[in-house]
Design a protein around this motif. Structure first.
Motif, PDB file in Angstrom:
ATOM      1  N   LYS A 103      34.558  38.659  53.612  1.00  0.00           N
ATOM      2  CA  LYS A 103      35.131  40.032  53.056  1.00  0.00           C
ATOM      3  C   LYS A 103      34.814  40.810  52.968  1.00  0.00           C
ATOM      4  O   LYS A 103      35.433  41.633  53.212  1.00  0.00           O
ATOM      5  N   ALA A 118      42.562  46.368  47.816  1.00  0.00           N
ATOM      6  CA  ALA A 118      42.789  47.004  46.674  1.00  0.00           C
ATOM      7  C   ALA A 118      41.113  47.675  47.219  1.00  0.00           C
ATOM      8  O   ALA A 118      40.663  47.398  48.213  1.00  0.00           O
ATOM      9  N   VAL A 141      36.598  44.163  39.910  1.00  0.00           N
ATOM     10  CA  VAL A 141      36.413  42.373  40.948  1.00  0.00           C
ATOM     11  C   VAL A 141      34.752  41.939  41.637  1.00  0.00           C
ATOM     12  O   VAL A 141      35.052  43.172  42.059  1.00  0.00           O
ATOM     13  N   LYS A 143      32.847  39.694  44.475  1.00  0.00           N
ATOM     14  CA  LYS A 143      33.049  39.188  45.082  1.00  0.00           C
ATOM     15  C   LYS A 143      32.076  38.679  46.510  1.00  0.00           C
ATOM     16  O   LYS A 143      31.464  40.164  46.303  1.00  0.00           O
ATOM     17  N   VAL A 153      34.352  34.943  43.331  1.00  0.00           N
ATOM     18  CA  VAL A 153      35.165  35.759  42.738  1.00  0.00           C
ATOM     19  C   VAL A 153      35.040  35.612  41.419  1.00  0.00           C
ATOM     20  O   VAL A 153      35.695  34.683  40.590  1.00  0.00           O
ATOM     21  N   ILE A 155      35.948  38.089  38.045  1.00  0.00           N
ATOM     22  CA  ILE A 155      36.563  39.421  37.374  1.00  0.00           C
ATOM     23  C   ILE A 155      36.003  39.695  36.457  1.00  0.00           C
ATOM     24  O   ILE A 155      35.701  38.908  35.380  1.00  0.00           O
ATOM     25  N   GLU A 183      35.592  45.640  43.967  1.00  0.00           N
ATOM     26  CA  GLU A 183      36.948  45.825  44.010  1.00  0.00           C
ATOM     27  C   GLU A 183      37.997  46.341  42.853  1.00  0.00           C
ATOM     28  O   GLU A 183      37.338  45.637  42.220  1.00  0.00           O
ATOM     29  N   GLU A 184      38.670  46.673  43.131  1.00  0.00           N
ATOM     30  CA  GLU A 184      39.117  47.527  42.436  1.00  0.00           C
ATOM     31  C   GLU A 184      40.458  45.647  41.558  1.00  0.00           C
ATOM     32  O   GLU A 184      40.529  45.502  42.751  1.00  0.00           O
ATOM     33  N   PHE A 185      40.694  45.668  40.327  1.00  0.00           N
ATOM     34  CA  PHE A 185      41.664  45.522  39.816  1.00  0.00           C
ATOM     35  C   PHE A 185      42.674  45.401  39.935  1.00  0.00           C
ATOM     36  O   PHE A 185      43.609  46.388  39.942  1.00  0.00           O
ATOM     37  N   GLU A 190      50.918  36.665  42.019  1.00  0.00           N
ATOM     38  CA  GLU A 190      50.646  36.380  43.330  1.00  0.00           C
ATOM     39  C   GLU A 190      51.226  35.463  43.927  1.00  0.00           C
ATOM     40  O   GLU A 190      52.320  34.537  43.627  1.00  0.00           O
ATOM     41  N   LYS A 212      46.391  29.012  39.957  1.00  0.00           N
ATOM     42  CA  LYS A 212      44.333  28.396  40.064  1.00  0.00           C
ATOM     43  C   LYS A 212      44.093  27.888  39.146  1.00  0.00           C
ATOM     44  O   LYS A 212      42.488  27.735  39.334  1.00  0.00           O
ATOM     45  N   MET A 271      48.886  40.159  46.718  1.00  0.00           N
ATOM     46  CA  MET A 271      49.375  40.636  44.845  1.00  0.00           C
ATOM     47  C   MET A 271      50.729  41.326  44.537  1.00  0.00           C
ATOM     48  O   MET A 271      50.551  42.587  45.410  1.00  0.00           O
ATOM     49  N   LEU A 286      45.543  40.678  49.134  1.00  0.00           N
ATOM     50  CA  LEU A 286      43.854  40.239  47.959  1.00  0.00           C
ATOM     51  C   LEU A 286      42.872  39.617  49.490  1.00  0.00           C
ATOM     52  O   LEU A 286      42.112  40.103  49.243  1.00  0.00           O
ATOM     53  N   GLU A 287      43.302  38.570  50.178  1.00  0.00           N
ATOM     54  CA  GLU A 287      42.536  38.190  50.910  1.00  0.00           C
ATOM     55  C   GLU A 287      43.334  37.268  52.086  1.00  0.00           C
ATOM     56  O   GLU A 287      44.986  37.157  51.640  1.00  0.00           O
TER      57      GLU A 287
END
Ligand code: AMP
Ligand code: GLY
Length: 425
Positions: A103, A118, A141, A143, A153, A155, A183-185, A190, A212, A271, A286-287
């Motif tokens: 990441k 983010a 967040v 990670k 991950v 939150i 990371e910023e939320f 999604e 999820k 997102m 997001l990823e």
């Protein structure tokens, strides 16, 4: 053609099912496969974390093409190793797979290539975490840097919780150079967007939505995914063009410019953040994953009209721009049946009943964590089955999935009743 698929989950069952429909595929092998894949391919034992063991299986079977399903062999460098010995292989090299396996790499890559994501900071010590956290507002967040099978991950709803989560992840890393991402939320809807990449060009395959959380209404712990659906409505033309231009093609251009061209599936976890004005939502990454999604693939292959082998060839040979990927305009869905104790402590060995009856047309029962025990097929992992169906619309596809699911049983079976419900509202 003789094809070897590496992997043994629901995604690989779906890939084998799709490859079996290609008139060019004469011989299909899968390592390690599972009890369901065994009806489509010869299954061979393999250690997916060991490059030498995967090379051994390849040498013993001499396939014309090797298709890599999961992320772990990609991150271990299986594509480089196979290429070095002249074997044709589908998937990204170890360096290109860093888009998923690190990441820290992917966030920095997005930042230097102008891909919306983010805001984040990297930390390797608790002193760095404590200095960085005041620059965030809760929720935050946290990670892990590396592959974590969906467990990396957190939150955190307060800064104190984020500090505790960072502490746990840094300890888990266990080495002085382990890294975490703060990371910023992002709040929004999604979307999983899949692009086929050939080193130079990215083309759109499809979008899907994963579910999820373990329980209905997005309650309970995170899982690898309890179901998915794919429809054209998820991906209006304008959004598709935007994701292709601003995310997938920009990624392919950046990777090429940096000397690590990306071939394979680029799975963009997006997102859709509500826009600030009356405009459409802003897609933010997001990823990245560097492979097909699980369980998204079990739905998407049911819509794919293009030969899976044509898609793979275009990615390897650099001809994606000439490929016209065709999807059936209908909807597809899949619902996961998970074992007792999933996701924390999945129970193995429960006998699965009801698999013998042929499912209704349009429906396919993909197997994930299953194994053969004498005459029985038993649970052998967390996600056990992925019941997929395609139909002219989503409600019909979901009805087919659930009707089939209810004819199958095993002790402790868990599933969600609300796959696709958000799209139907
Ligand atoms: P990732 O492995 O980065 O996709 O994260 C797994 C899941 O965590 C995502 O599918 C999201 O549901 C959630 N997540 C990750 N990053 C964020 C973020 N910045 N804001 C909100 N949710 C996130
Ligand atoms: N469905 C999420 C993943 O494959 O990572």
């Amino acid at each position: 053609m003789r094809i070897l698929v590496i992997g043994g989950g629901g995604r690989e069952h779906a890939l084998c099912w799709s490859l079996r429909r290609s008139p060019r595929v004469t011989d299909l092998l899968c390592a390690p496969g599972n009890a369901g894949i065994a009806s489509l391919a010869s299954c061979l034992p393999v250690d997916q974390t060991s490059v030498p063991d995967m090379l051994r299986v390849t040498a013993e079977t001499s396939p014309d093409l090797v298709v890599i399903g999961p992320e772990v062999p990609l991150a271990a460098g299986i594509v480089d190793a196979l290429q070095a010995q002249g074997t044709r292989v589908f998937g990204p090299t170890e360096a290109a797979a860093q888009l998923e396996s690190s990441k820290a790499f992917s966030k920095a890559f997005m930042q230097r290539n102008g891909i919306a994501t983010a805001r984040y900071e990297l930390c390797s010590t608790m002193a760095q975490v404590q200095a960085a956290l005041p620059r965030f507002t809760a929720p935050v967040v946290v990670k892990a840097d590396g592959l974590a099978a969906g467990k990396g991950v957190i939150i955190a709803s307060t800064l104190a919780e984020a500090e505790a989560a960072a502490h746990d992840l840094l300890q888990l890393g266990g080495t002085p150079d382990s890294t975490i991402v703060l990371e910023e939320f992002l709040d929004g809807e999604e979307l999983s967007f899949f692009a086929l990449c050939d080193g130079t060009t990215a083309v759109s395959i499809a979008a899907a939505q994963d579910h999820k959380r373990l329980l209905d209404n997005d309650q309970g712990p995170n899982t690898g995914g309890m179901g998915a659906y794919s429809t054209d409505d998820l991906l209006p033309d304008a959004l598709r063009d935007q994701l292709l231009r601003d995310v997938a093609q920009r990624t392919v251009d950046g990777m090429r410019a940096e000397g690590t061209p990306f071939h394979g599936i680029l799975f963009c976890g997006i997102m859709l953040v509500p826009g600030r004005g009356p405009m459409a939502p802003d897609p933010m990454v997001l990823e990245f994953n560097t492979r097909w999604g699980d369980p998204e693939t079990e739905a998407i292959v049911l819509r794919l009209k293009t030969d899976m082998l044509d898609l793979i060839d275009a990615s390897i040979d650099g001809t994606a721009a000439q490929l016209h990927i065709k999807l059936r305009p209908d909807a597809a869905a899949c619902v996961i049946a998970a074992s007792a104790g999933y996701p924390n402590a999945p129970r193995k060995g429960d006998i699965i009943r009801g698999l013998d009856a042929p499912p209704p047309p349009g429906t396919v029962v993909f197997q994930a964590g299953t194994s053969q025990a004498g005459n029985d097929i038993v649970t052998a992992g967390g996600r056990v089955l992925a019941i997929g169906a395609a139909a002219p619309n989503l409600p019909e596809a979901l009805d087919l999935c659930y009707a089939t699911l209810r004819s199958i049983r095993f002790d402790g079976m868990q599933y969600r009743n609300d796959i696709g419900a958000r799209a139907l509202r």
